[in-house]
Design a protein around this motif. Structure first.
Motif, PDB file in Angstrom:
ATOM      1  N   GLY A 206       0.800  -1.213   0.000  1.00  0.00           N
ATOM      2  CA  GLY A 206       0.000   0.000   0.000  1.00  0.00           C
ATOM      3  C   GLY A 206       0.829   1.257   0.000  1.00  0.00           C
ATOM      4  O   GLY A 206       2.063   1.216  -0.094  1.00  0.00           O
ATOM      5  N   ILE A 207       0.130   2.379   0.095  1.00  0.00           N
ATOM      6  CA  ILE A 207       0.778   3.685   0.113  1.00  0.00           C
ATOM      7  C   ILE A 207       0.288   4.466   1.332  1.00  0.00           C
ATOM      8  O   ILE A 207      -0.808   4.231   1.831  1.00  0.00           O
ATOM      9  N   ALA A 208       1.135   5.359   1.782  1.00  0.00           N
ATOM     10  CA  ALA A 208       0.788   6.259   2.886  1.00  0.00           C
ATOM     11  C   ALA A 208       1.069   7.687   2.451  1.00  0.00           C
ATOM     12  O   ALA A 208       2.102   7.960   1.822  1.00  0.00           O
ATOM     13  N   TYR A 209       0.160   8.583   2.791  1.00  0.00           N
ATOM     14  CA  TYR A 209       0.314   9.987   2.419  1.00  0.00           C
ATOM     15  C   TYR A 209       0.354  10.843   3.679  1.00  0.00           C
ATOM     16  O   TYR A 209      -0.577  10.816   4.484  1.00  0.00           O
ATOM     17  N   ARG A 210       1.428  11.594   3.853  1.00  0.00           N
ATOM     18  CA  ARG A 210       1.559  12.455   5.011  1.00  0.00           C
ATOM     19  C   ARG A 210       0.759  13.737   4.802  1.00  0.00           C
ATOM     20  O   ARG A 210       1.005  14.506   3.874  1.00  0.00           O
ATOM     21  N   LEU A 211      -0.215  13.959   5.682  1.00  0.00           N
ATOM     22  CA  LEU A 211      -1.040  15.155   5.585  1.00  0.00           C
ATOM     23  C   LEU A 211      -0.385  16.365   6.246  1.00  0.00           C
ATOM     24  O   LEU A 211      -0.468  17.481   5.733  1.00  0.00           O
ATOM     25  N   LYS A 212       0.248  16.087   7.390  1.00  0.00           N
ATOM     26  CA  LYS A 212       0.776  17.217   8.171  1.00  0.00           C
ATOM     27  C   LYS A 212       1.896  16.742   9.073  1.00  0.00           C
ATOM     28  O   LYS A 212       1.875  15.612   9.566  1.00  0.00           O
ATOM     29  N   GLN A 213       2.869  17.611   9.290  1.00  0.00           N
ATOM     30  CA  GLN A 213       3.940  17.338  10.257  1.00  0.00           C
ATOM     31  C   GLN A 213       3.883  18.376  11.360  1.00  0.00           C
ATOM     32  O   GLN A 213       3.886  19.572  11.101  1.00  0.00           O
ATOM     33  N   LEU A 214       3.806  17.882  12.592  1.00  0.00           N
ATOM     34  CA  LEU A 214       3.712  18.752  13.766  1.00  0.00           C
ATOM     35  C   LEU A 214       5.010  18.710  14.535  1.00  0.00           C
ATOM     36  O   LEU A 214       5.776  17.752  14.467  1.00  0.00           O
ATOM     37  N   THR A 215       5.254  19.776  15.282  1.00  0.00           N
ATOM     38  CA  THR A 215       6.389  19.823  16.201  1.00  0.00           C
ATOM     39  C   THR A 215       5.829  19.875  17.611  1.00  0.00           C
ATOM     40  O   THR A 215       5.053  20.777  17.950  1.00  0.00           O
ATOM     41  N   ILE A 216       6.175  18.852  18.414  1.00  0.00           N
ATOM     42  CA  ILE A 216       5.662  18.774  19.765  1.00  0.00           C
ATOM     43  C   ILE A 216       6.826  18.771  20.747  1.00  0.00           C
ATOM     44  O   ILE A 216       7.976  18.547  20.391  1.00  0.00           O
ATOM     45  N   PHE A 217       6.524  19.038  22.004  1.00  0.00           N
ATOM     46  CA  PHE A 217       7.550  19.093  23.028  1.00  0.00           C
ATOM     47  C   PHE A 217       7.243  18.078  24.120  1.00  0.00           C
ATOM     48  O   PHE A 217       6.100  17.742  24.362  1.00  0.00           O
TER      49      PHE A 217
END
Length: 217
Positions: A206-217
């Protein structure tokens, strides 16, 4: 020593961590592993899955990837002694699961990652096996209580970065849990096997599509 450990923990948790959110889907080839009786047989069938994932990066080499997937699994069941005219009785057992893999990604290269981890499955829809004639001890349908509703499996695979947002995944999943409830009386009329021990195996692409990248602490 305590101060040193405290410093390491603080340096890890205080460092910004990246977390990806995305969607995924694909096709799978599913079969049931086990010894059948002389009159029964299980054959593999095509399935599919769709869902979402998250990926928490814990450094350059390691990340944690939990997922939630709706998966169609199962097998084709054939039995040679049910129909009076000698035809083979054939039905598709579609076992639908909500699967929750929790995978460790080991980044071997900037484009390739090894994936391994457990998968927890919860049966969402039980297959309905039946016919127009009362073939199963006077009943037209097999009792759905023959199935267990929880599945535990181990997955291993390879993840390939195709673009910054698109990934390909090849995965093998091996169930460690029996599909059937051995105490169910209806299993006798089904005559799957002597011990009724069958486990899912699955190859998926299958395939995966990254919607968003977050920066967390």
């Amino acid at each position: 020593m305590k101060k040193y450990l405290f410093f390491l923990l603080c340096s890890f948790f205080c460092k910004a961590q990246e977390f990806d959110l995305g969607l995924k889907g694909g096709l799978s080839y599913v079969s049931l592993r086990g010894n059948t009786s002389e009159v029964s047989s299980f054959k593999g069938k095509m399935g599919a899955y769709v869902g979402g994932y998250g990926q928490l990066f814990l450094g350059r080499v390691f990340s944690l990837q939990p997922e939630i997937l709706f998966s169609r699994q199962g097998a084709k069941w054939e039995r040679t002694d049910l129909l009076p005219n000698g035809d083979v009785y054939v039905t598709s057992m579609n076992t639908d699961y909500i699967n929750v893999p929790i995978l460790a990604n080991i980044h071997l290269h900037e484009k390739y990652s090894l994936q391994i981890g457990p998968q927890f499955g919860f049966m969402a829809v039980k297959p309905e096996i039946g016919a127009e004639e009362p073939l199963f001890n006077g009943s037209n349908y097999l009792d759905k209580n023959i199935y267990r509703t929880f599945d535990f499996a181990i997955s291993i695979g390879l993840k390939v970065r195709l673009t910054d947002e698109l990934f390909g995944e090849l995965r093998y999943t091996n169930s460690l849990t029996n599909l059937f409830n051995k105490e169910a009386p209806a299993l006798e009329s089904a005559n799957f096997s002597n011990n009724n021990t069958f486990r899912h195996t699955c190859f998926s692409l299958g395939i995966a599509y990254r919607l968003k990248q977050l920066t967390i602490f």
